[in-house]
Design a protein around this motif. Structure first.
Motif, short mmCIF file in Angstrom:
data_model
loop_
_atom_site.label_atom_id
_atom_site.label_comp_id
_atom_site.label_asym_id
_atom_site.label_seq_id
_atom_site.Cartn_x
_atom_site.Cartn_y
_atom_site.Cartn_z
N ASP A 1 -8.71 -13.00 -35.74
CA ASP A 1 -8.41 -13.14 -37.17
C ASP A 1 -7.02 -12.56 -37.48
O ASP A 1 -6.28 -13.12 -38.28
CB ASP A 1 -9.46 -12.44 -38.01
CG ASP A 1 -10.81 -13.14 -37.95
OD1 ASP A 1 -10.86 -14.32 -37.56
OD2 ASP A 1 -11.82 -12.49 -38.30
N GLU B 1 -3.91 -14.66 -39.07
CA GLU B 1 -3.28 -14.18 -40.30
C GLU B 1 -1.78 -13.99 -40.10
O GLU B 1 -0.98 -14.31 -40.99
CB GLU B 1 -3.92 -12.86 -40.75
CG GLU B 1 -3.46 -12.38 -42.10
CD GLU B 1 -3.75 -13.35 -43.22
OE1 GLU B 1 -2.89 -13.45 -44.13
OE2 GLU B 1 -4.81 -14.00 -43.21
N SER C 1 0.99 -16.03 -42.19
CA SER C 1 1.96 -15.27 -42.97
C SER C 1 3.39 -15.66 -42.62
O SER C 1 4.23 -15.84 -43.51
CB SER C 1 1.75 -13.77 -42.74
OG SER C 1 2.76 -13.03 -43.34
#
Length: 93
Positions: free
Chosen positions: A24, A28, A32
């Motif tokens: 995860d 992310e 981003s």
């Protein structure tokens, strides 16, 4: 009695399966970086691959290509995504 416990997978099998999927935190990070580049109107996104296994790198490249991103440079340490490249998709018959 021993056959009863044979159903439990070996640690090596589980560890190998876990190393193939992106975490995860890794997902992310990529999200981003892409969003930041898009907001800054940058042409390219540099994704650092430190701490990423070869299987995870392969999976990330596959997912990015499936999502329509053009990978400009694909090395062991990083991936460079060209955000301005036109996406050409071919139809399969």
């Amino acid at each position: 009695m021993a056959n009863k416990y044979d159903k439990i997978p070996d640690y090596k099998v589980i560890k190998s399966a876990m190393q193939q999927e992106l975490t995860d935190k890794q997902i992310e990070y990529v999200k981003s970086e892409i969003e930041t580049a898009a907001l800054n109107n940058d042409d390219k996104v540099y994704i650092e691959l430190i701490g990423v296994t070869p299987n995870q790198k392969r999976k990330l490249g596959q997912i990015l290509k499936e999502k329509g991103y053009q990978l400009e440079v694909d090395s062991n340490l990083s991936i460079l995504i060209d955000l301005k490249a036109p996406v050409v998709r071919s139809k399969r018959l």
